[in-house]
Structure formats: structure tokens, C-alpha cells
Design a protein around this motif. Structure first.
Motif, PDB file in Angstrom:
ATOM      1  N   GLY A 182      -6.861  -6.585  -1.743  1.00  0.00           N
ATOM      2  CA  GLY A 182      -6.695  -6.276  -3.165  1.00  0.00           C
ATOM      3  C   GLY A 182      -7.672  -7.047  -4.051  1.00  0.00           C
ATOM      4  N   GLY A 183      -7.292  -7.171  -5.295  1.00  0.00           N
ATOM      5  CA  GLY A 183      -8.165  -7.790  -6.297  1.00  0.00           C
ATOM      6  C   GLY A 183      -8.638  -9.197  -5.933  1.00  0.00           C
ATOM      7  N   PHE A 184      -7.767  -9.995  -5.343  1.00  0.00           N
ATOM      8  CA  PHE A 184      -8.166 -11.365  -4.981  1.00  0.00           C
ATOM      9  C   PHE A 184      -9.367 -11.372  -4.039  1.00  0.00           C
ATOM     10  N   SER A 185      -9.387 -10.408  -3.122  1.00  0.00           N
ATOM     11  CA  SER A 185     -10.505 -10.379  -2.171  1.00  0.00           C
ATOM     12  C   SER A 185     -11.804  -9.966  -2.860  1.00  0.00           C
ATOM     13  N   ARG A 186     -11.689  -9.378  -4.055  1.00  0.00           N
ATOM     14  CA  ARG A 186     -12.886  -9.050  -4.821  1.00  0.00           C
ATOM     15  C   ARG A 186     -13.263 -10.161  -5.797  1.00  0.00           C
ATOM     16  N   GLY A 187     -12.590 -11.299  -5.689  1.00  0.00           N
ATOM     17  CA  GLY A 187     -12.954 -12.452  -6.508  1.00  0.00           C
ATOM     18  C   GLY A 187     -12.114 -12.630  -7.756  1.00  0.00           C
ATOM     19  N   LYS A 188     -11.145 -11.731  -7.976  1.00  0.00           N
ATOM     20  CA  LYS A 188     -10.285 -11.918  -9.139  1.00  0.00           C
ATOM     21  C   LYS A 188      -9.495 -13.212  -8.978  1.00  0.00           C
ATOM     22  N   THR A 189      -9.278 -13.914 -10.084  1.00  0.00           N
ATOM     23  CA  THR A 189      -8.523 -15.168  -9.993  1.00  0.00           C
ATOM     24  C   THR A 189      -7.042 -14.934 -10.272  1.00  0.00           C
TER      25      THR A 189
ATOM     26  N   GLY B 291      -3.899 -11.513 -10.396  1.00  0.00           N
ATOM     27  CA  GLY B 291      -3.651 -10.120 -10.052  1.00  0.00           C
ATOM     28  C   GLY B 291      -2.250  -9.725 -10.436  1.00  0.00           C
ATOM     29  N   HIS B 292      -1.923  -8.444 -10.270  1.00  0.00           N
ATOM     30  CA  HIS B 292      -0.566  -8.034 -10.625  1.00  0.00           C
ATOM     31  C   HIS B 292       0.365  -8.143  -9.423  1.00  0.00           C
ATOM     32  N   ASP B 293      -0.253  -8.289  -8.243  1.00  0.00           N
ATOM     33  CA  ASP B 293       0.553  -8.422  -7.028  1.00  0.00           C
ATOM     34  C   ASP B 293      -0.282  -9.113  -5.956  1.00  0.00           C
ATOM     35  N   VAL B 294       0.323  -9.273  -4.772  1.00  0.00           N
ATOM     36  CA  VAL B 294      -0.410  -9.800  -3.622  1.00  0.00           C
ATOM     37  C   VAL B 294      -0.381  -8.716  -2.544  1.00  0.00           C
ATOM     38  N   ASP B 295      -1.560  -8.335  -2.091  1.00  0.00           N
ATOM     39  CA  ASP B 295      -1.669  -7.290  -1.075  1.00  0.00           C
ATOM     40  C   ASP B 295      -2.003  -7.939   0.267  1.00  0.00           C
ATOM     41  N   LEU B 296      -1.076  -7.867   1.212  1.00  0.00           N
ATOM     42  CA  LEU B 296      -1.290  -8.508   2.508  1.00  0.00           C
ATOM     43  C   LEU B 296      -1.431  -7.467   3.610  1.00  0.00           C
TER      44      LEU B 296
ATOM     45  N   GLN C 168      -6.723  11.241  -2.395  1.00  0.00           N
ATOM     46  CA  GLN C 168      -5.353  10.829  -2.152  1.00  0.00           C
ATOM     47  C   GLN C 168      -5.359   9.303  -1.991  1.00  0.00           C
ATOM     48  N   VAL C 169      -4.512   8.654  -2.753  1.00  0.00           N
ATOM     49  CA  VAL C 169      -4.541   7.186  -2.735  1.00  0.00           C
ATOM     50  C   VAL C 169      -3.679   6.635  -1.611  1.00  0.00           C
ATOM     51  N   MET C 170      -2.505   7.210  -1.475  1.00  0.00           N
ATOM     52  CA  MET C 170      -1.582   6.671  -0.490  1.00  0.00           C
ATOM     53  C   MET C 170      -2.111   6.868   0.928  1.00  0.00           C
ATOM     54  N   ASP C 171      -1.941   5.885   1.750  1.00  0.00           N
ATOM     55  CA  ASP C 171      -2.293   6.074   3.145  1.00  0.00           C
ATOM     56  C   ASP C 171      -1.008   6.213   3.952  1.00  0.00           C
ATOM     57  N   HIS C 172      -1.164   6.188   5.266  1.00  0.00           N
ATOM     58  CA  HIS C 172      -0.004   6.473   6.118  1.00  0.00           C
ATOM     59  C   HIS C 172       0.501   5.246   6.871  1.00  0.00           C
TER      60      HIS C 172
ATOM     61  N   GLU D 165       2.549   1.875   7.889  1.00  0.00           N
ATOM     62  CA  GLU D 165       3.866   1.308   7.670  1.00  0.00           C
ATOM     63  C   GLU D 165       3.700   0.196   6.642  1.00  0.00           C
ATOM     64  N   ARG D 166       4.544   0.188   5.633  1.00  0.00           N
ATOM     65  CA  ARG D 166       4.340  -0.785   4.574  1.00  0.00           C
ATOM     66  C   ARG D 166       5.650  -1.160   3.915  1.00  0.00           C
ATOM     67  N   CYS D 167       5.589  -2.249   3.181  1.00  0.00           N
ATOM     68  CA  CYS D 167       6.740  -2.666   2.391  1.00  0.00           C
ATOM     69  C   CYS D 167       6.270  -3.106   1.019  1.00  0.00           C
TER      70      CYS D 167
ATOM     71  N   ILE E 255      -8.991  -3.507   0.054  1.00  0.00           N
ATOM     72  CA  ILE E 255      -9.811  -4.373  -0.810  1.00  0.00           C
ATOM     73  C   ILE E 255     -10.055  -3.649  -2.135  1.00  0.00           C
ATOM     74  N   GLY E 256     -10.265  -2.342  -2.066  1.00  0.00           N
ATOM     75  CA  GLY E 256     -10.493  -1.582  -3.290  1.00  0.00           C
ATOM     76  C   GLY E 256     -11.906  -1.813  -3.841  1.00  0.00           C
ATOM     77  N   SER E 257     -12.157  -1.691  -5.138  1.00  0.00           N
ATOM     78  CA  SER E 257     -11.136  -1.287  -6.084  1.00  0.00           C
ATOM     79  C   SER E 257     -10.724   0.176  -5.884  1.00  0.00           C
TER      80      SER E 257
ATOM     81  N   THR F  67     -10.921   7.642   4.943  1.00  0.00           N
ATOM     82  CA  THR F  67      -9.620   7.176   4.458  1.00  0.00           C
ATOM     83  C   THR F  67      -9.431   5.733   4.919  1.00  0.00           C
ATOM     84  N   SER F  68      -8.257   5.193   4.657  1.00  0.00           N
ATOM     85  CA  SER F  68      -7.951   3.843   5.137  1.00  0.00           C
ATOM     86  C   SER F  68      -7.663   3.821   6.635  1.00  0.00           C
ATOM     87  N   HIS F  69      -7.680   4.986   7.260  1.00  0.00           N
ATOM     88  CA  HIS F  69      -7.422   5.055   8.702  1.00  0.00           C
ATOM     89  C   HIS F  69      -8.685   5.249   9.516  1.00  0.00           C
TER      90      HIS F  69
HETATM   91  P1  GTP Z   1      -4.365  -6.146  -9.013  1.00  0.00           P
HETATM   92  O1  GTP Z   1      -3.253  -6.155  -8.014  1.00  0.00           O
HETATM   93  O2  GTP Z   1      -3.916  -5.753 -10.362  1.00  0.00           O
HETATM   94  O3  GTP Z   1      -5.139  -7.405  -9.025  1.00  0.00           O
HETATM   95  O4  GTP Z   1      -5.433  -5.030  -8.576  1.00  0.00           O
HETATM   96  P2  GTP Z   1      -5.696  -4.477  -7.124  1.00  0.00           P
HETATM   97  O5  GTP Z   1      -7.084  -3.992  -7.069  1.00  0.00           O
HETATM   98  O6  GTP Z   1      -5.276  -5.448  -6.086  1.00  0.00           O
HETATM   99  O7  GTP Z   1      -4.788  -3.184  -7.106  1.00  0.00           O
HETATM  100  P3  GTP Z   1      -3.550  -2.776  -6.189  1.00  0.00           P
HETATM  101  O8  GTP Z   1      -2.739  -3.929  -5.781  1.00  0.00           O
HETATM  102  O9  GTP Z   1      -2.846  -1.690  -6.911  1.00  0.00           O
HETATM  103  O10 GTP Z   1      -4.193  -2.120  -4.909  1.00  0.00           O
HETATM  104  C1  GTP Z   1      -5.070  -2.823  -4.071  1.00  0.00           C
HETATM  105  C2  GTP Z   1      -6.021  -1.867  -3.463  1.00  0.00           C
HETATM  106  O11 GTP Z   1      -5.346  -1.108  -2.496  1.00  0.00           O
HETATM  107  C3  GTP Z   1      -6.590  -0.895  -4.490  1.00  0.00           C
HETATM  108  O12 GTP Z   1      -7.955  -0.804  -4.329  1.00  0.00           O
HETATM  109  C4  GTP Z   1      -5.974   0.430  -4.185  1.00  0.00           C
HETATM  110  O13 GTP Z   1      -6.905   1.469  -4.258  1.00  0.00           O
HETATM  111  C5  GTP Z   1      -5.506   0.247  -2.782  1.00  0.00           C
HETATM  112  N1  GTP Z   1      -4.216   0.861  -2.622  1.00  0.00           N
HETATM  113  C6  GTP Z   1      -3.118   0.747  -3.362  1.00  0.00           C
HETATM  114  N2  GTP Z   1      -2.133   1.482  -2.873  1.00  0.00           N
HETATM  115  C7  GTP Z   1      -2.635   2.080  -1.800  1.00  0.00           C
HETATM  116  C8  GTP Z   1      -2.137   2.965  -0.829  1.00  0.00           C
HETATM  117  O14 GTP Z   1      -1.007   3.388  -0.855  1.00  0.00           O
HETATM  118  N3  GTP Z   1      -2.998   3.315   0.147  1.00  0.00           N
HETATM  119  C9  GTP Z   1      -4.266   2.856   0.230  1.00  0.00           C
HETATM  120  N4  GTP Z   1      -5.065   3.234   1.216  1.00  0.00           N
HETATM  121  N5  GTP Z   1      -4.769   2.038  -0.646  1.00  0.00           N
HETATM  122  C10 GTP Z   1      -3.965   1.658  -1.637  1.00  0.00           C
END
Ligand code: GTP
Ligand code: MN
Ligand code: MN
Length: 462
Positions: free
Chosen positions: A199-206, A208-213, A262-266, A268-270, A403-405, A425-427
Motif C-alpha cells: 500500500g501507500g507506505f511502500s510507496r514512501g507515504k509517511t 495512510g488510512h490503513d495498513v495493507d499486509l 476491476q480493482v478487487m482481486d481473488h 483470500e483476505r481479511c 503496492i499500488g497506487s 491482474t494481481s494474480h
Molecule cells: P492509503 O491506505 O490511504 O495510504 O492508500 P493506499 O494506496 O494504501 O490505498 P489502499 O489501502 O486502498 O490500497 C492499497 C493498494 O491496493 C491500492 O493501490 C489499491 O489499488 C490496491 N487494492 C485495494 N484493494 C484491492 C483489491 O481488492 N484488490 C487488489 N488487487 N488491489 C487492491
């Protein structure tokens, strides 16, 4: 000279995945304004507005890649993402001439916009719900809480309850603490498991709105069933306030038929709300933006002296643990491993070692049964945490996706589709001409398959 020439010219390349888009750029005034217009269009909803939102986003993204501050309309007129957009151009011109845009100011002062913005800050409330609440004459979170006529989802109930916490930006330090807590549990359940901050942290943001693991294991298949076990372990230690688990829905056909954009991937997640004990973050809170020194102090993670002696790499931030693709560590300036390839793999090793060090050394600290009964004395903060499980063979693709964005993904997927006749895709990456999936071990390989120059995560802030 040729290299500097190409540097200026690829900054107006057609796709933003071809450009370098840094986090801190030179045209914030313009991009902030355009992003207000984007947000307004998103809030309004509907197909037409979502294309408008995308147009504003593309214009803003183009400006972020420019090497200097725009002073004159002539400097942007020919940017391909601004050329067709009369509205974007008008706003940019207004700001260049007047110093601000009255249209944007009006939107920001608009009650509807402000209210929907507050409502969409509620976990589980999107634009459509935000609009609906406004139309029901609700004007504040208190109104929503008191309203008898709406059936709040469980998500929204939690979103309202922890509104302030969840809308306080997560710091990098907090993200690292959460990563270590999860990694310690994962490591105990299945040694070798990797837990990576994306997520954003991996792009250097200090913040974020959440933590993506992103969670994986070097042995394909071992990741199956892991999420449930990790969640169980975290739950037993009272780290979880709320969880929404979605099972893996991946199959080979899915990647071939993927809907464009399509943003969502497939995976398993929480999607969770994590209880982050205040005592694990307090002592470091002032240092949280200093990415070179982030580490867990002895106060936060208790390691026995013996463990410390056995530890070759006592902190995540130690010199040399950095990695180009790096998503957990904070080595933005350490690009030394750049040319050696296989950065993803190194990253994996690094993290499993790190997790191993912390294995079961965490001392859960909160008497959370007592505290959860009384929110007034809560000694934890609520944090949004996304946990995503990926099989090893899809790891590089999953890493790139998470990692995004979001805009970077959209652009590189469009590019793959239109320029390469491939589906990304993410797969994985599917070559429609050869009718074959193309494996990749590292993000670098993905860029190579797409004939794109590699972009570091910190260059993907579009
Ligand atoms: P902040 O959390 O606000 O710092 O921004 P972020 O860039 O981390 O955004 P977010 O947490 O919403 O998503 C992290 C990245 O994962 C983003 O680039 C999204 O495009 C991607 N992402 C979010 N949800 C999904 C999903 O369901 N599937 C996939 N493949 N990617 C997702
Ligand atoms: Mn995020
Ligand atoms: Mn997320």
C-alpha cells in the motif's frame, strides 16, 4: 544530454506507468484542486461522473509527473491528459491566474460535499450510502447514530464507533508495529511465512488510512488455511476488534476473463479493525516520520537478553536489510541492490528472518477484556488493517497490485491490454496472443514482460 532529454520527455508519456510520479511533486496546488473535483464527481456517482472523476484524476496525475512548478498555461496545454479536458484546463488556468479556483472553493464550502465527505469517512459507507444519508436529512455523525430509520451494517456500526481513530492517519511506525505483531504470530504458526507492508507506505507515504499486509510462504500451498490460523492467534490475544474474511475466489479462468479496471482481486483476505495497544506505540510516536530509524524499541517488544545475543539483525531497519522493491523496510535511499535482480526474493528472506526473530517475543499487554467494556479508558487505538494471502507463484503480481497506487494499477493494466494484448491482474499476466500465463518471480520481471522501464514503488504515486 540524451538521458536528460529522455527524462523530460517520458514525463508526458501517455500512460502514467511510463512516467515517474513521486510522492512529493511540484504542483500540489493544482493537483489538490483537481482532486476535489474528482472527489465531488465520485460522490455524485453514476457512469458519467465516474468518467469525469477519472479525467480529473488523469489530469492531476499528469501534473504530478512534471519536473517543475507550472506557471503558465502553455506549459500544460499539450499534456495528453489535459488536452481534451476543458474543465480541467479552466480550473488550472483560474489557479494560475487568480491563485485559487472559486469553483473548487465553492465545492469545499458546500454543505452536501462536506457532509458526504464526513459520511464516507465511516468504514463501510461509500458514496451511495453517504448520499442516501444526506437525502434522509442527516447532517452529522450524531444524526446517523441516532437515526432509527437506517439499518446500519456491522461494518458501519464499527465505523461510527471508531470514527475518530480510523480517521486519524496511521503512521509508518504504527504500520511497522502491526506488521511485527502479525509476523510474530504467523511465524509461530508457520515458520518462513512472510508478512509485508504494501500500500501507500511502500510507496514512501509517511501516513495512510490503513495498513495493507501481504502474507505468503515460499513453499507453494503452505499458505492455505494460514489466514484463519493467524486471525485465531490474533483474536486470542485481543488484537482484533472486527474482521470481514473473504475466501479465495481464484481460478485459472478468472484471470483470462478479468473485467478491465476491476480493482478487487481473488485472494483470500481479511478487512479488519485492529486493536493497537497504545503502549506499543507511545514511546516512539514522535519519531514516526523518520523512516531511517524506525524500529521496535526494547520497551515495545520484549526480547530476552539471550534472544538479543542470538540476533544478528536486531531491528528491521538495520543497514543493509534494505531492498529496492522494499515494502517493509524503510530504505528509500538504498538503491544499491538495484541491479542485482531478484529483489522480491531477497525481500522475502529478509522478512521471514525478521519475523523469526520476533517469534513469540511479543508480550501482549492489554487487559482488553476490561478495557473493551469501557471505551473511556481504552488503552488501544483502532486501526484499519487489510490482510491478504497470496500463493508464492503469484507473489510478485500480488505485491505490485497491492503496492499500488490505484491509478498506477489502472494505467499499467490499460497499457498491458492495449499495447501488449495482455491481461494484467494481481494474480498474473496473461498473454492473449500466445494464450499463455507468464510467470514472474519479481516485479522487475513483470515490467520486462511488458517492455516497460522499471519504476520503483516510490515512483508509482500517481
Ligand atoms: P492509503 O491506505 O490511504 O495510504 O492508500 P493506499 O494506496 O494504501 O490505498 P489502499 O489501502 O486502498 O490500497 C492499497 C493498494 O491496493 C491500492 O493501490 C489499491 O489499488 C490496491 N487494492 C485495494 N484493494 C484491492 C483489491 O481488492 N484488490 C487488489 N488487487 N488491489 C487492491
Ligand atoms: Mn493502504
Ligand atoms: Mn487497504
Amino acid at each position: 544530454s540524451s538521458s536528460s532529454a529522455s527524462k523530460t520527455c517520458y514525463q508526458d508519456a501517455k500512460y502514467c506507468c511510463q512516467r515517474i510520479t513521486p510522492l512529493n511533486h511540484h504542483n500540489k496546488k493544482l493537483t489538490d484542486a483537481l482532486e476535489v473535483l474528482e472527489k465531488q464527481a465520485d460522490f455524485l456517482g453514476g457512469d458519467n461522473n465516474s468518467s469525469r472523476a477519472l479525467a480529473f484524476r488523469k489530469a492531476s496525475t499528469a501534473l504530478k509527473a512534471l519536473p517543475k512548478t507550472v506557471r503558465n498555461m502553455r506549459e500544460v496545454e499539450n499534456l495528453c491528459d489535459l488536452k481534451g479536458g476543458k474543465h480541467c484546463k479552466r480550473v488550472v488556468q483560474e489557479i494560475l491566474e487568480e491563485g485559487f479556483s472559486s469553483e473548487v472553493e465553492d465545492i469545499m464550502n458546500d454543505e452536501w460535499f462536506q457532509t458526504v465527505k464526513i459520511f464516507t469517512g465511516v468504514f463501510g459507507c461509500g458514496a451511495a450510502t453517504g448520499r442516501k444519508w444526506f437525502d434522509m436529512k442527516l447532517r452529522s455523525l450524531e444524526d446517523v447514530r441516532r437515526c432509527q430509520d437506517i439499518n446500519l451494517t456491522t461494518e458501519q456500526k464499527h465505523g461510527l464507533k471508531f470514527y475518530d481513530d480510523i480517521n486519524t492517519p496511521v503512521t509508518r511506525h504504527e504500520a511497522d508495529v502491526i506488521q511485527q505483531i502479525v509476523a510474530a504470530e504467523a511465524q509461530q504458526i508457520l515458520p518462513g511465512t512472510t508478512v509485508t507492508v504494501t500500500g501507500g507506505f511502500s510507496r514512501g507515504k509517511t501516513t495512510g488510512h490503513d495498513v495493507d499486509l501481504l502474507i505468503s510462504h515460499p513453499e507453494e500451498g503452505k499458505e492455505e488455511g494460514l489466514l484463519a490460523q493467524i486471525l485465531y492467534a490474533l483474536h486470542k490475544k485481543d488484537f482484533l476488534e472486527y474482521t470481514d474474511v473473504q475466501n479465495s475466489s481464484y481460478n485459472e479462468a478468472a484471470i483470462r476473463q478479468v473485467k478491465r479496471n476491476q480493482v478487487m482481486d481473488h485472494f483470500e483476505r481479511c478487512f479488519s479493525i485492529f486493536r493497537l495497544p497504545k503502549r506499543l506505540i507511545q514511546d516512539r510516536s514522535e519519531l514516526n516520520t523518520d523512516q531511517s530509524t524506525v524500529k521496535l524499541g526494547e520497551n515495545t517488544l520484549k526480547m530476552s537478553p539471550k534472544d538479543q545475543a542470538n540476533t544478528q539483525r536486531p531491528t528491521l531497519a538495520e543497514e543493509g536489510s534494505g531492498d529496492v522493491e522494499d515494502t517493509t523496510n524503510k530504505t528509500q535511499n538504498q538503491d544499491n541492490s538495484d541491479e542485482t535482480g531478484n529483489a522480491d526474493d531477497r525481500n522475502v528472506r529478509t522478512q521471514s528472518q525478521d519475523a523469526g526473530l520476533l517469534d513469540s517475543k511479543l508480550t501482549p499487554c492489554v487487559d482488553s477484556e476490561a478495557t473493551s467494556l469501557n471505551d473511556g479508558v481504552r488503552d488501544w487505538v483502532a486501526r484499519r488493517v487489510d490482510l491478504i494471502i497470496t500463493p508464492h507463484s503469484q507473489y510478485a503480481y500480488a505485491l505490485m497490485g497491492w503496492i499500488g497506487s490505484r491509478m498506477f494499477n489502472r494505467s499499467i493494466r490499460d497499457y498491458a491490454n492495449r499495447e501488449m494484448n495482455m491481461t494484467l491482474t494481481s494474480h498474473g499476466l496473461f498473454d492473449k496472443t500466445k494464450n499463455a500465463l507468464i510467470p514472474a518471480k519479481t516485479q522487475r520481471e513483470i515490467f520486462e514482460h511488458l517492455k516497460l522501464q522499471y519504476r520503483e514503488p516510490k515512483e508509482r504515486n500517481c
